[in-house]
Scaffold this active site. Structure first.
Site: not given
Length: 237
Positions: A155, A157-159, A190
């Site tokens: 997560y 790394a992707s962001k 949320t």
């Protein structure tokens, strides 16, 4: 209040928590909307929740399929004639194991969901924005992009890659009247996050409406001198 009359915006992830809040806020400011999601039923529900006078079209597309993304962009252009901005609100979070136990599937899931979707939609829309000589792209990264955390490597790394992609796009398009920026929200308030963290102080989190306000600025003409930015939206977290 930001006036977006005459502007057409594409929102990916339009049926998610943030996407729905964005759709409502944008429609209230006069924007024409192309709402993108994978499920036609939830897309229809999202559309029904908007003001009746809103000019809205819905598009079912798998953002991991370049052909479907291209068809979505073509459909939006055919429907509205021009596109002013793209908001990449598609994305998600999942905890994972430590790196040595992370599967290819775990890694690819986060990279696809948070990064490839942004790449595919931007790639498909940029020729249209270039032809019009202006436009806005806003991507949603995360505070987690700024620091790696155990159990969250895919997560984070992707962001982080979303920030780098945003910067590269901004540099490529800065002379073409197109701005590209991203937001880095902290923990969003949320229902899912409240259920997962019931003992936290939810008042310190970032409301979806507050995040939407920042995004509205970035798609407006007021942000014309801002590009390549990664804007922290942390609330009091």
């Amino acid at each position: 209040m930001t006036d977006l009359h005459g502007k057409t915006l594409i929102i990916t992830g339009a049926t998610g928590n943030l996407g729905q809040v964005l759709a409502r806020a944008l429609s209230e400011r006069g924007a024409r909307l192309a709402l993108v999601g994978r499920d036609p039923t939830t897309l229809a529900t999202t559309r029904q929740q908007l003001p009746a006078q809103s000019e809205v079209a819905t598009f079912v597309a798998d953002l991991l399929n370049p052909q479907e993304v291209a068809a979505m962009v073509q459909g939006a252009v055919k429907r509205f004639g021009s596109i002013h901005a793209l908001i990449n609100a598609q994305g998600g979070f999942a905890m994972g194991p430590r790196i040595q136990s992370t599967s290819d599937a775990d890694w690819d899931f986060m990279m696809d969901l948070n990064l490839r979707t942004v790449f595919n939609t931007a790639r498909a829309l940029i020729p249209t924005l270039l032809a019009s000589g202006n436009g806005r792209i806003v991507n949603v990264s995360a505070r987690a992009a700024t620091r790696g955390v155990a159990g969250m490597a895919p997560y984070c790394a992707s962001k982080a890659a979303v920030i780098t992609l945003t910067e590269s796009l901004a540099d490529e398009l800065k002379h073409d009247g197109i701005t590209v920026n991203c937001v880095l929200p902290g923990t969003l308030d949320t229902p899912q996050n409240r259920a997962a963290m019931p003992d936290q102080d939810h008042d310190r989190w970032v409301s979806l409406e507050a995040l939407a306000d920042v995004i509205l600025f970035l798609v407006s003409d007021a942000s014309r001198a801002v590009t390549g930015a990664a804007i922290p939206v942390y609330g009091r977290s």
